[in-house]
Design a protein around this motif. Structure first.
Motif, short mmCIF file in Angstrom:
data_model
loop_
_atom_site.label_atom_id
_atom_site.label_comp_id
_atom_site.label_asym_id
_atom_site.label_seq_id
_atom_site.Cartn_x
_atom_site.Cartn_y
_atom_site.Cartn_z
N UNK A 197 12.26 7.33 -15.29
CA UNK A 197 11.46 7.84 -14.17
C UNK A 197 11.86 9.25 -13.81
N UNK A 198 13.16 9.51 -13.76
CA UNK A 198 13.65 10.86 -13.46
C UNK A 198 13.19 11.86 -14.51
N UNK A 199 13.24 11.44 -15.75
CA UNK A 199 12.81 12.32 -16.85
C UNK A 199 11.32 12.63 -16.72
N UNK A 200 10.51 11.60 -16.41
CA UNK A 200 9.06 11.79 -16.34
C UNK A 200 8.63 12.68 -15.19
N UNK A 201 9.42 12.72 -14.10
CA UNK A 201 9.04 13.59 -12.98
C UNK A 201 9.79 14.92 -12.98
N UNK A 202 10.58 15.15 -14.03
CA UNK A 202 11.22 16.44 -14.19
C UNK A 202 12.55 16.62 -13.51
N UNK A 203 13.14 15.56 -13.00
CA UNK A 203 14.44 15.68 -12.34
C UNK A 203 15.54 15.87 -13.39
#
Length: 150
Positions: free
Chosen positions: A143-149
């Protein structure tokens, strides 16, 4: 970390082969086999919603709907309107599906025994707890990867 990831990839690949073998014995596809197994695990007597199956398998509910219609035509599933909500279906295994799965149970037990050779109940519990944590952390990382975090 690299060895760990490749071990997970290898186990996943082998499990896919195993699921395909079980599916072929019933004349269905691997995803259909997984749907049957999810229903078998989730159903507590009143059937299971398509959403619950989709969540268990982490796939789109529309795919579940399409495949359960096919499995119903093969007389492996029953789909009935929920008494609580007419918009929802409750999906359950038919007697035919249950009998087919029972026929495979001795082979499945032997396979499981082979796969878990060298692991006692306590070790298996430990591995499962760690895999559950890893799955949770992996979902968060994804999830973090998909939202750019990350």
């Amino acid at each position: 970390m690299s060895d760990f990831i490749w071990n997970i990839v290898e186990v996943h690949s082998i499990l896919e082969e195993i699921h395909k073998s079980w599916a072929q014995l019933l004349g269905i596809t691997e995803p259909q086999w997984l749907i049957l197994m999810a229903i078998d695990e989730l159903d507590e007597g009143g059937g299971v919603s398509g959403i619950a199956i989709a969540n268990k398998l982490r796939i789109h509910p529309a795919f579940i709907s399409h495949q359960t219609k096919r499995l119903e035509k093969l007389e492996l599933l029953a789909r009935v309107t929920s008494p609580d909500d007419a918009r929802c279906l409750r999906i359950s295994l038919t007697e035919k599906a249950q009998a087919d799965i029972r026929k495979l149970s001795i082979k499945r037990q032997a396979l499981n025994s082979t796969m878990l050779d060298g692991l006692d109940e306590e070790s298996l519990h430990y591995v499962n707890k760690r895999l559950t944590l890893l799955a949770k952390n992996s979902r968060l990382a994804s999830q973090k990867l998909s939202i750019g975090i990350l």
